[in-house]
Enzyme design. Structure first.
Site: not given
Length: 672
Positions: A81, A336
């Site tokens: 680029e 329990s």
């Protein structure tokens, strides 16, 4: 000569004036807001992405900096680029003149002259490139940016804002969406596509236009090879292998809570790999169990308080399963699972020892007459077996001595918030008559595993003060020693895991809570709407899931700690007399004139082992009688008021007689 010097001086003055005017023009540039809203991210303990949230404008815009990106990708990006990126001051005059010359020769734009800085300027202002005015503004802003920012800061802006198609912005969002990976290590093929996409993000989207995306990628790679930026050219036409997928959405309930607590990138203590494995396990566990069945799990390191995994439901988006409800936070009946705490309290109070004999028979506590889960009674039984078998009568009788209010106080001291119906705790709390969440139960079992210096369980690194001790290390060790030998599901062979199961009234909740020397795992199974699940048992359904969670958590479990010095490793016969047998208040209240009583020999008598038998006589009570010797029945349905018992040898002999109404009498003899 003097005229030439004069002209030169004028030209220099004009140039200087022009430069000053140009600098002033640049300095007067109003910079746009550089900060932009990015997606909130929740990361795991290693920095891996667990979940990202869209921005307010419905974008996937993940923050990214140079440090987050593969250096090789950055090298290729700059080479393709803007190869003079680190040399120019925002505008590459050479590239612009080349682009202009190519445009004049071809009659159309062949290549662009924009630098990466100019592209950042365009992205910041969301301006187009079709007009000379727009291009001039980009040039001015690019030069201004170069004067205010470093090259890496400019590059970071590009990496965070470049468009990649649809609602994807920034390199990290694109890499995660198309390749399901962070951009820290990209292949040449992946880098080629991610370089090509921002130039025409909609026309090259690989999820919609794969051929165009592949062509653009190959063009980038070919040019990089020609520029000798890549050594080997990727074969033309090679598969693209870029498929857009959804962003990770692991631990959705927990990550949502962490997002609400604030922060842009929230680092959690969760482990992405463990979380993913357990979510798959939970989803598999409900298949075939009906469309409303759900599972929740909490896994934590009880030595540090760090939550490793949290599953609020099996399917976040499934309304039938109540997937949007975080079942780790919803109070439910714990069944329990509170029994270990009650026994631990009894150990600390000196009321019982693991080998203390307790009575499992019908008892009346005012108007409350609890029953065992299977409707059977075992008679005299050690605490160890009573807890392992999860019997109800012994634990209720122990809580009757301890006081239900003390149980609630213990839970509150541990930082829990038990919800007691009517606000008044009764003996039914021993069997699940209250509300606690899975997160709270997991915290409780973390304390059972690590009673001194226990940490509040948390999914962030922020730690609260240690939880004040609610149990001694001795009581904790007794509980772990008992629970690690509870019969296991058929496929669970790990003996280092102490665990307890529970099933609430009506089979609405199935629980399994377990821990080893480092981790604690809590599992809940049921329906989010509280509807019963027929046949759901903690031992048969939740426990196997808990053991599988331990297997996926780590290869081998960590052994439980060694016994503290004050532990009594003794059999019942060698315990101090008060610890040999526990007499409940119900039993004490039941000793009336017609209650069975041992007539001979008296309690504590020393009896000679003559003839190999001992005669025991009773009076009162309603026949027939059941005679137990050392907790084991030796005579049943007997109408005689005496029995000939055969001791095994020298030592203590415990005799228990239960009449037809369930009332009991007992005596302890020493056989010489």
């Amino acid at each position: 000569m003097s005229r030439i010097l004069g002209v030169a001086a004028v030209l220099l003055w004009v140039a200087a004036l022009g430069r000053d005017q140009f600098d002033g023009w640049i300095d007067r540039t109003k910079l746009p807001v550089l900060a932009i809203e990015t997606s909130v991210e929740v990361l795991d303990r290693h920095g891996a992405l667990l979940r990202a949230f869209q921005t307010s404008d419905d974008r996937w815009r993940l923050s990214a900096s140079v440090a987050d990106v593969d250096p090789e990708f950055l090298r290729l990006l700059i080479r393709y680029e803007d190869k003079r990126f680190y040399a120019h001051s925002g505008v590459d005059l050479i590239a612009m003149m080349r682009a202009a010359a190519q445009g004049l020769r071809n009659g159309k734009i062949v290549s662009g002259g924009s630098t990466l800085t100019m592209q950042v300027a365009r992205l910041l202002e969301e301006s187009g490139t079709g007009s000379w005015g727009g291009k001039l503004r980009q040039i001015r802003l690019a030069i201004a940016l170069e004067r205010h920012l470093t090259k890496d800061e400019i590059l970071s802006l590009y990496l965070a804002r470049a468009p990649y198609g649809g609602n994807l912005e920034g390199l990290r969002a694109a890499s995660l969406a198309y390749y399901q990976k962070e951009p820290r290590r990209l292949t040449p093929s992946q880098a080629g596509l991610l370089i090509a996409l921002p130039q025409s993000p909609e026309a090259r989207r690989p999820d919609r236009f794969p051929k165009a995306a592949q062509t653009a990628r190959d063009r980038v790679l070919s040019r990089l090879v020609r520029a000798k930026a890549l050594k080997v050219e990727l074969q033309q036409g090679a598969p693209l292998k870029a498929v857009r997928r959804d962003f990770p959405k692991l631990a959705p309930h927990m990550t949502e809570r962490l997002r609400q607590e604030g922060g842009q990138r929230v680092r959690s203590t969760l482990d992405k790999q463990v979380q993913s494995k357990l979510e798959q396990l939970a989803a598999a566990a409900v298949r075939g169990g009906g469309q409303h069945l759900s599972v929740a799990m909490v896994v934590a390191d009880h030595t540090t308080g760090e939550i490793v995994a949290s599953i609020g439901s099996t399917s976040y988006a499934n309304d039938k399963r109540g997937g949007f409800i975080d079942m780790t936070r919803v109070p439910r009946s714990p069944g329990s699972t509170l029994k270990p705490l009650i026994y631990a309290m009894g150990f600390d109070k000196g009321l019982v020892h693991p080998e203390t004999i307790m009575s499992d028979r019908p008892m009346q506590f005012g108007s409350y007459a609890p029953q065992n889960f299977d409707g059977r009674f075992r008679g005299d039984i050690p605490v160890r077996e009573a807890l392992q078998s999860s019997l109800n009568l012994p634990v209720v009788s122990l809580l009757d001595r301890l006081g239900p209010a003390n149980l609630i106080a213990k839970l509150k001291h541990a930082g829990l918030s038990p919800q007691v119906p009517g606000g008044q705790a009764g003996l039914a709390t021993a069997l699940g008559g209250m509300g606690l969440s899975l997160a709270e139960l997991t915290q409780l079992y973390a304390i059972l595993a690590h009673p001194v210096g226990a940490k509040p369980l948390s999914a962030t690194d922020e730690r609260s003060a240690e939880i004040p001790p609610i149990l001694s290390q001795k009581a904790s060790w007794y509980i772990g020693d008992i629970l690690k030998t509870v019969p296991r599901p058929s496929l669970a062979g790990d003996k280092n895991i102490a665990f307890k199961t529970g099933t609430s009234y009506g089979h609405r909740d199935a629980w399994a809570m377990g821990y080893d020397g480092q981790h604690v795992v809590g599992v809940w199974m049921g329906r989010a709407d509280g509807t019963p699940v027929p046949g759901a048992f903690g031992g048969e359904h939740a426990a196997p899931l808990m053991f599988q969670a331990f297997e996926r958590l780590k290869g081998r479990s960590i052994p439980l700690p060694a016994p503290p010095r004050d532990v009594l490793l003794l059999g019942n016969a060698n315990l101090p007399q008060p610890l040999q047998r526990f007499t409940s208040r119900a039993e004490q209240r039941g000793v009336a004139h017609d209650h069975p009583k041992v007539a001979f020999p008296p309690n504590g008598a020393r009896v000679a082992h003559t003839g190999g038998v001992v005669t025991v006589q009773i009076r009162d009570g309603a026949p027939p009688f059941t005679w137990l010797q050392d907790g084991a029945p030796v005579l049943t349905n007997s109408w005689d008021r005496q029995a000939q018992l055969t001791p095994k040898g020298r030592g203590f002999l415990h005799v228990r007689i239960i009449d037809a109404n369930g009332r009991a009498a007992g005596t302890t003899l020493f056989i010489e």
